[in-house]
Design a protein around this motif. Structure first.
Motif, short mmCIF file in Angstrom:
data_model
loop_
_atom_site.label_atom_id
_atom_site.label_comp_id
_atom_site.label_asym_id
_atom_site.label_seq_id
_atom_site.Cartn_x
_atom_site.Cartn_y
_atom_site.Cartn_z
N ARG A 111 0.83 -1.21 0.00
CA ARG A 111 0.00 0.00 0.00
C ARG A 111 0.85 1.25 0.00
N ALA A 112 1.94 1.25 0.79
CA ALA A 112 2.82 2.42 0.84
C ALA A 112 3.48 2.64 -0.52
N PHE A 113 3.89 1.56 -1.19
CA PHE A 113 4.52 1.70 -2.50
C PHE A 113 3.51 2.25 -3.51
N LYS A 114 2.28 1.76 -3.47
CA LYS A 114 1.25 2.28 -4.37
C LYS A 114 0.99 3.77 -4.11
N ARG A 115 0.93 4.15 -2.82
CA ARG A 115 0.75 5.57 -2.46
C ARG A 115 1.90 6.40 -3.00
N PHE A 116 3.13 5.90 -2.84
CA PHE A 116 4.30 6.61 -3.33
C PHE A 116 4.23 6.80 -4.84
N LYS A 117 3.85 5.73 -5.56
CA LYS A 117 3.74 5.84 -7.02
C LYS A 117 2.68 6.86 -7.41
N THR A 118 1.54 6.86 -6.71
CA THR A 118 0.48 7.82 -7.00
C THR A 118 0.96 9.25 -6.74
N GLN A 119 1.66 9.46 -5.63
CA GLN A 119 2.17 10.79 -5.33
C GLN A 119 3.20 11.24 -6.37
N MET A 120 4.08 10.32 -6.77
CA MET A 120 5.07 10.65 -7.80
C MET A 120 4.38 11.03 -9.11
N GLN A 121 3.35 10.27 -9.48
CA GLN A 121 2.63 10.56 -10.71
C GLN A 121 1.95 11.93 -10.61
N HIS A 122 1.39 12.24 -9.45
CA HIS A 122 0.75 13.55 -9.25
C HIS A 122 1.78 14.68 -9.39
#
Length: 105
Positions: A61-72
């Motif tokens: 979940r943390a990795f997915k959140r990080f990827k979403t934040q990076m994409q944003h």
């Protein structure tokens, strides 16, 4: 196991009965202790599996959140760069228009 002699209770070997009782209870206690130890080991394994599953899920979940934040952030940076180019083009267009007006006057 011999049958209990009902007719002559005074002659019965009560000490032997007591010893057999204690021996049977000791065997049951050993079996119960072994079962408790086995259950404790199984609970440790189950807890470790549950704990590892929780850690893995949280990491995922943390990795997915990080990827979403990076994409944003990347999308925001691209959007800002696009706006910057647009405003630069608008300023150049105004400057060109002003230069044309200055040449006519």
């Amino acid at each position: 196991m011999e049958a209990f002699p009902i007719s002559n209770l005074d002659a019965y070997n009560w000490k032997e009965l007591e010893n057999r009782y204690y021996k049977a209870m000791e065997q049951h206690k050993e079996a119960e202790d072994a079962l408790q130890n086995h259950i404790l080991r199984m609970l440790e394994v189950i807890f470790m599996a549950w704990s590892q599953t929780t850690i893995t899920r949280d990491e995922t979940r943390a990795f997915k959140r990080f990827k979403t934040q990076m994409q944003h952030v990347q999308n925001s940076e691209a959007s800002l760069e696009k706006k910057k180019r647009h405003y630069t083009d608008v300023v150049k267009a105004f400057e060109s228009a002003l230069a044309l007006l200055d040449d006519r006057l």
